[in-house]
Design a protein around this motif. Structure first.
Motif, PDB file in Angstrom:
ATOM      1  N   TYR A  31       0.496   0.847   6.552  1.00  0.00           N
ATOM      2  CA  TYR A  31       0.593   1.595   5.382  1.00  0.00           C
ATOM      3  C   TYR A  31       1.736   1.579   4.661  1.00  0.00           C
ATOM      4  O   TYR A  31       2.299   1.587   3.613  1.00  0.00           O
ATOM      5  N   LEU A  32       2.891   1.589   5.531  1.00  0.00           N
ATOM      6  CA  LEU A  32       4.166   1.755   5.042  1.00  0.00           C
ATOM      7  C   LEU A  32       4.724   0.527   4.322  1.00  0.00           C
ATOM      8  O   LEU A  32       5.146   0.307   3.403  1.00  0.00           O
ATOM      9  N   THR A  33       4.154  -0.689   4.910  1.00  0.00           N
ATOM     10  CA  THR A  33       4.594  -2.106   4.229  1.00  0.00           C
ATOM     11  C   THR A  33       3.856  -2.111   3.251  1.00  0.00           C
ATOM     12  O   THR A  33       4.243  -2.940   2.120  1.00  0.00           O
ATOM     13  N   ALA A  34       2.622  -1.564   2.975  1.00  0.00           N
ATOM     14  CA  ALA A  34       1.705  -1.833   1.625  1.00  0.00           C
ATOM     15  C   ALA A  34       2.276  -0.822   0.467  1.00  0.00           C
ATOM     16  O   ALA A  34       1.963  -0.674  -0.586  1.00  0.00           O
ATOM     17  N   GLY A  35       3.289  -0.297   0.788  1.00  0.00           N
ATOM     18  CA  GLY A  35       3.802   0.977  -0.030  1.00  0.00           C
ATOM     19  C   GLY A  35       3.584   2.264  -0.135  1.00  0.00           C
ATOM     20  O   GLY A  35       4.121   2.959  -0.853  1.00  0.00           O
ATOM     21  N   GLY A  36       2.934   2.718   0.948  1.00  0.00           N
ATOM     22  CA  GLY A  36       2.342   4.027   1.202  1.00  0.00           C
ATOM     23  C   GLY A  36       3.477   4.950   1.952  1.00  0.00           C
ATOM     24  O   GLY A  36       4.409   4.375   2.563  1.00  0.00           O
TER      25      GLY A  36
END
Length: 134
Positions: A31-36
């Motif tokens: 999720y963090l990698t996807a920009g979240g």
């Protein structure tokens, strides 16, 4: 265009992070990698936090989260929701209201309790989605 949906963590995911639950950590990093930037509302943090010197993994997960406050207005809305739902957990109430307001996905170890609260919110509650912690 794929818009990343907001994610709200209940206490269960924070506890899973502290216990180094591999599947949860993978999902969080994805999720963090996807920009979240997942949300862990302040009451959720209070429910999970006990001893910062011994909760390195919890501190680590919280560094990758936004921690929305429980202000006066939200506290009153949570109290009203708990009254309507005939329940008493302000942490669950905060998670449900915040997620409904944002149209978020809720990651929780208590899907039935959270869904009960969302159901009491009527059409607004249908904007949120409950995802059980695996």
């Amino acid at each position: 265009m794929n818009v990343l949906r907001p994610v709200v963590y209940d206490a269960g995911p924070l506890i899973a992070a502290e216990r180094n639950h591999a599947a949860f950590w993978r999902a969080h990093r994805s999720y963090l990698t996807a920009g979240g930037l997942p949300l862990a509302p302040a009451p959720v943090v209070a429910q999970a936090w006990r001893d910062g010197a011994r909760q390195a993994q919890l501190a680590r997960i919280l560094n990758g989260c936004e921690v929305p406050v429980l202000d006066h207005a939200l506290a009153r809305r949570v109290g009203a929701l708990l009254g309507q739902a005939a329940t008493s957990d302000p942490v669950d109430g905060t998670v449900a209201l915040l997620a409904a307001d944002l149209g978020a996905v809720i990651v929780t170890s208590d899907p039935g309790d959270i869904q009960h609260l969302l159901d009491r919110l009527g059409p607004v509650g249908k904007r949120a989605e409950v995802t059980p912690l695996h």
